[in-house]
Design an enzyme around this catalytic site. Structure first.
Site, PDB file in Angstrom:
ATOM      1  CE  LYS A  73      19.764  -2.276   5.213  1.00 27.49           C
ATOM      2  NZ  LYS A  73      19.678  -3.153   4.081  1.00 27.49           N
ATOM      3  CG  ASP A 109      22.228  -2.832   0.762  1.00 27.61           C
ATOM      4  OD1 ASP A 109      21.962  -3.576   0.818  1.00 27.61           O
ATOM      5  OD2 ASP A 109      21.347  -2.601   1.667  1.00 27.61           O
TER       6      ASP A 109
HETATM    7  P1  NAP Z   1      10.854  -0.098   2.895  1.00 26.00           P
HETATM    8  O1  NAP Z   1      11.968   1.194   3.013  1.00 26.00           O
HETATM    9  O2  NAP Z   1       9.726  -0.043   2.662  1.00 26.00           O
HETATM   10  O3  NAP Z   1      10.198   1.303   0.420  1.00 26.00           O
HETATM   11  C1  NAP Z   1       9.245   0.323   0.283  1.00 26.00           C
HETATM   12  C2  NAP Z   1       8.348   1.704   0.068  1.00 26.00           C
HETATM   13  O4  NAP Z   1       7.792   1.253  -1.004  1.00 26.00           O
HETATM   14  C3  NAP Z   1       8.015   3.216  -0.057  1.00 26.00           C
HETATM   15  O5  NAP Z   1       8.493   4.116  -0.355  1.00 26.00           O
HETATM   16  C4  NAP Z   1       6.334   2.550   0.288  1.00 26.00           C
HETATM   17  O6  NAP Z   1       6.007   3.669  -0.159  1.00 26.00           O
HETATM   18  C5  NAP Z   1       6.624   1.965  -1.497  1.00 26.00           C
HETATM   19  N1  NAP Z   1       5.069   1.415  -1.803  1.00 26.00           N
HETATM   20  C6  NAP Z   1       4.861  -0.076  -0.673  1.00 26.00           C
HETATM   21  N2  NAP Z   1       3.293  -0.331  -0.946  1.00 26.00           N
HETATM   22  C7  NAP Z   1       3.381   0.261  -2.035  1.00 26.00           C
HETATM   23  C8  NAP Z   1       2.477   0.676  -2.818  1.00 26.00           C
HETATM   24  N3  NAP Z   1       1.080  -0.289  -2.911  1.00 26.00           N
HETATM   25  N4  NAP Z   1       2.572   0.572  -3.554  1.00 26.00           N
HETATM   26  C9  NAP Z   1       3.226   1.889  -3.978  1.00 26.00           C
HETATM   27  N5  NAP Z   1       4.363   1.582  -2.823  1.00 26.00           N
HETATM   28  C10 NAP Z   1       3.870   1.358  -2.442  1.00 26.00           C
HETATM   29  O7  NAP Z   1      11.589  -1.253   2.298  1.00 26.00           O
HETATM   30  P2  NAP Z   1      13.394  -1.019   1.713  1.00 26.00           P
HETATM   31  O8  NAP Z   1      13.467  -1.414   2.457  1.00 26.00           O
HETATM   32  O9  NAP Z   1      13.147  -0.344   0.818  1.00 26.00           O
HETATM   33  O10 NAP Z   1      12.268  -2.472   0.239  1.00 26.00           O
HETATM   34  C11 NAP Z   1      11.841  -2.780  -0.363  1.00 26.00           C
HETATM   35  C12 NAP Z   1      11.829  -3.721  -1.261  1.00 26.00           C
HETATM   36  O11 NAP Z   1      12.988  -4.251  -1.390  1.00 26.00           O
HETATM   37  C13 NAP Z   1      11.483  -5.434  -0.943  1.00 26.00           C
HETATM   38  O12 NAP Z   1      10.653  -5.502  -1.673  1.00 26.00           O
HETATM   39  C14 NAP Z   1      13.192  -5.785   0.152  1.00 26.00           C
HETATM   40  O13 NAP Z   1      12.994  -7.291   0.306  1.00 26.00           O
HETATM   41  C15 NAP Z   1      13.565  -5.532  -1.167  1.00 26.00           C
HETATM   42  N6  NAP Z   1      15.394  -5.201  -1.476  1.00 26.00           N
HETATM   43  C16 NAP Z   1      15.925  -6.625  -1.622  1.00 26.00           C
HETATM   44  C17 NAP Z   1      17.404  -6.224  -1.287  1.00 26.00           C
HETATM   45  C18 NAP Z   1      18.698  -7.024  -1.915  1.00 26.00           C
HETATM   46  O14 NAP Z   1      19.675  -7.205  -1.715  1.00 26.00           O
HETATM   47  N7  NAP Z   1      17.656  -8.022  -3.199  1.00 26.00           N
HETATM   48  C19 NAP Z   1      17.853  -5.069  -0.634  1.00 26.00           C
HETATM   49  C20 NAP Z   1      17.289  -4.615   0.209  1.00 26.00           C
HETATM   50  C21 NAP Z   1      16.258  -4.541  -0.355  1.00 26.00           C
HETATM   51  P3  NAP Z   1       5.697   4.567   0.948  1.00 26.00           P
HETATM   52  O15 NAP Z   1       7.063   5.167   1.630  1.00 26.00           O
HETATM   53  O16 NAP Z   1       4.749   5.739   0.133  1.00 26.00           O
HETATM   54  O17 NAP Z   1       5.008   3.525   2.295  1.00 26.00           O
END
Ligand code: NAP
Length: 288
Positions: A73, A109
């Site tokens: 992205k 998004d």
């Molecule tokens: P990402 O870029 O990997 O970000 C994940 C975030 O969660 C990071 O800040 C990470 O912290 C934090 N995290 C991960 N494991 C953790 C834990 N055990 N404790 C505390 N914090 C934790 O992922 P993303 O793209 O943002 O996606 C995140 C979620 O949103 C996913 O479940 C995805 O399926 C969902 N999502 C849904 C949609 C929709 O259309 N509904 C769209 C996009 C994403 P660190 O930075 O410290 O590693």
């Protein structure tokens, strides 16, 4: 229903890696069939490092437009000839379409994030976003659009949080953003109107996890909204716990539907069949 591909069939798609579990192909193809549009939406597995070549190939092959998902992205942005101010502000593109001079990109998004919150009455003053990754960026921009007066982003890594905060300094959105570590969360909750989970905590297969427990959710005002961006399972443990506190809950399914609908409208210039897309997604997720 069988899809007939002819010499005139238009091609849309999605690039990412991995891509085999993407829910966009069944959702978008259901919409194209419903509209009777002569087109097909195809998943393309594109490795990091191959994005530039992939975009040139998609252009040469006459692809009309495509979605971009993890991990491309951000990487796709310098390869586009035009990027909308919203996508610039978020720092991520998830939808690309063909223009005379090259690929143009935007971010749907944000619109997807906002859509299920539109009907929730008065202004949300304080939003708290758990996590500081890619989805948190769309959530921050969405909270700006919703005119939230305070946007808190809660993360576990002080350095990453600071980078996240700094990255909004030049943004035209000027989010009223503050960052906090998890140990500050309980102090924030009593005045929080919207609590958003953007971490993967609770996502399949770790369905017993939740970013916050019932006691923490009990600190929220009774009018607060608990919003989980996760769409599988639905509801997540976080939303189940929020429901036991009689809070309003929103899952990630509608965000996924609405970001896809906004992308489809851009590509084919027709009103998307949102109900068909939602149903296709729910069927695919086993949600009925
Ligand atoms: P990402 O870029 O990997 O970000 C994940 C975030 O969660 C990071 O800040 C990470 O912290 C934090 N995290 C991960 N494991 C953790 C834990 N055990 N404790 C505390 N914090 C934790 O992922 P993303 O793209 O943002 O996606 C995140 C979620 O949103 C996913 O479940 C995805 O399926 C969902 N999502 C849904 C949609 C929709 O259309 N509904 C769209 C996009 C994403 P660190 O930075 O410290 O590693």
């Amino acid at each position: 229903m069988t899809v007939t591909v002819t010499g005139q069939t238009q091609v849309l798609g999605i690039i990412g890696h991995p891509i085999s579990h993407s829910l966009s192909p069944p959702m978008q193809n259901a919409a194209l069939r419903q509209l009777g549009w002569d087109g097909i939406y195809v998943p393309f597995a594109v490795q990091s490092g191959a994005v530039k070549t992939a975009l040139a190939g998609l252009w040469s092959l006459g692809v009309q437009g495509f979605n971009v998902t993890i991990p491309h992205k951000q990487a796709v942005m310098p390869l586009l000839t035009a990027v909308t101010p919203l996508a610039e502000a978020v720092g991520a593109v998830n939808t690309v379409w063909r223009q005379a001079t090259g690929w143009a990109g935007t971010n749907t998004d944000v619109l997807g994030f906002i859509a299920p919150l539109r009907d929730h009455g008065p202004t949300l003053q304080r939003a708290v976003i758990l996590g500081n990754g890619g989805a948190a960026r769309a959530a921050v921009a969405g909270c700006c659009e919703l005119a939230c007066e305070e946007i808190w982003v809660v993360g576990r890594d002080a350095q990453k949080l600071q980078i996240f905060a700094d990255s909004w300094q030049e943004s035209p959105l000027r989010p009223p953003l503050k960052v906090a570590q998890w140990d500050q969360l309980l102090d924030l909750l009593p005045s929080t109107d919207l609590l958003v989970n953007t971490t993967p905590l609770g996502m399949h297969p770790h369905t017993d996890q939740s970013p916050v427990d019932a006691a923490a959710l009990g600190l929220l005002p009774s009018t607060a909204i608990a919003y989980d961006l996760i769409y599988t399972p639905s509801p997540t443990r976080f939303l189940q716990l929020a429901a036991t506190q009689h809070l309003t809950t929103v899952d990630g399914v509608e965000m996924l539907v609405q970001q896809g609908a906004a992308a489809l409208e851009l590509w084919i210039q027709q009103t998307p069949p949102v109900d068909t897309m939602r149903q296709a997604l729910k069927t695919h997720l086993g949600l009925g």
